[in-house]
Design a protein around this motif. Structure first.
Motif, short mmCIF file in Angstrom:
data_model
loop_
_atom_site.label_atom_id
_atom_site.label_comp_id
_atom_site.label_asym_id
_atom_site.label_seq_id
_atom_site.Cartn_x
_atom_site.Cartn_y
_atom_site.Cartn_z
N MET A 235 0.82 -1.21 0.00
CA MET A 235 0.00 0.00 0.00
C MET A 235 0.85 1.26 0.00
O MET A 235 0.36 2.34 -0.25
N THR A 236 2.13 1.14 0.36
CA THR A 236 2.94 2.33 0.53
C THR A 236 3.66 2.70 -0.76
O THR A 236 3.75 1.92 -1.69
N PHE A 237 4.20 3.92 -0.77
CA PHE A 237 4.99 4.35 -1.91
C PHE A 237 6.32 3.60 -1.95
O PHE A 237 6.83 3.17 -0.92
N GLN A 238 6.86 3.46 -3.13
CA GLN A 238 8.14 2.80 -3.27
C GLN A 238 9.27 3.72 -2.81
O GLN A 238 9.18 4.94 -2.89
N ILE A 239 10.35 3.09 -2.34
CA ILE A 239 11.55 3.84 -1.97
C ILE A 239 12.06 4.57 -3.21
O ILE A 239 12.12 4.01 -4.31
N GLY A 240 12.40 5.82 -3.04
CA GLY A 240 12.89 6.64 -4.15
C GLY A 240 11.82 7.53 -4.74
O GLY A 240 12.14 8.46 -5.49
N ALA A 241 10.55 7.26 -4.41
CA ALA A 241 9.47 8.12 -4.90
C ALA A 241 9.47 9.44 -4.13
O ALA A 241 9.90 9.50 -2.97
N THR A 242 9.01 10.49 -4.77
CA THR A 242 8.89 11.78 -4.08
C THR A 242 7.72 11.72 -3.10
O THR A 242 6.63 11.30 -3.45
N ALA A 243 7.97 12.10 -1.87
CA ALA A 243 6.91 12.14 -0.86
C ALA A 243 5.90 13.22 -1.25
O ALA A 243 6.29 14.37 -1.46
#
Length: 219
Positions: free
Chosen positions: A1-9
């Motif tokens: 469900m979470t954003f991938q590492i490296g994505a802009t918050a």
């Protein structure tokens, strides 16, 4: 469900217990820890908020800003803070976001976009997935995302360990092995060729296998 590492918050505006913020501006040039809670006045979260307040000095030393989120209103957060002070010995000393319209919870994929209804009428079980930790770098990129079940309190010593690793590897081309702690040996990153490594580490390295190159932690 979470954003991938490296994505802009994702950026957002929010009301907090310390006033309104725009998230990216609030982070500034610091690191940030965003941690979410399914409901105020819940037992496990109460212990977490108190523990994090006691550890705030450790995050300050590392240049990490703390911010919490719950779907309840800021006014309720302030009341909860008194319970936290009474039961944990210290009240939150960092801002708590009031996400009453569920906007941020949905923006960060902690709740489905289709979720609706009054936050006051939602139970902790309704918001069970709003128990995530995000570590965000000064570049506003997500460096870590952890989702926890409601029955498991978060291990903030481990989160500090991860921050130490992230900040070390942001400055030096190394990786940290399993269970690494500050001061222990590290691994030369795979992106560094042997020829480059000889320049960076003229004293050489331990190499139990050609792809494992162990050196002391850089200062």
């Amino acid at each position: 469900m979470t954003f991938q590492i490296g994505a802009t918050a994702p950026d957002f505006e929010a009301e907090t217990t310390e006033g309104p913020i725009r998230f990216h501006d609030w982070i500034g040039s610091s690191w940030a820890l965003l941690f979410s809670h399914p409901k105020d006045f819940t037992p496990v979260c109460t212990t977490e908020l108190g523990t994090l307040a006691r550890l705030k000095g450790e995050f300050d030393k590392r240049g990490v800003k703390l911010i919490g989120l719950s779907v309840d209103p800021v006014t309720k957060h302030s009341l909860w803070a008194e319970d936290i002070r009474e039961t944990q010995g210290v009240a939150p000393n960092y801002p708590l976001i009031g996400d009453t319209d569920l906007k941020i919870s949905k923006l960060y994929n902690m709740l489905p976009e289709s979720t609706s209804g009054d936050a006051n009428n939602r139970t902790a079980a309704d918001n069970a997935t709003v128990r995530t930790v995000f570590i965000i770098g000064p570049d506003k990129k997500i460096k870590l995302a952890l989702a926890y079940p409601m029955t498991t309190g978060r291990n903030f010593d481990e989160i500090i360990r991860v921050i130490d690793s992230l900040q070390l590897t942001a400055k030096h081309r190394v990786a940290t092995p399993a269970n690494w702690r500050q001061g222990e040996d590290v691994i030369i990153a795979g992106s560094v060729s042997d020829d480059e490594a000889k320049t960076i580490y003229p004293n050489g390295w331990k190499s139990p296998k050609p792809y494992i190159r162990i050196v002391p932690q850089p200062k």
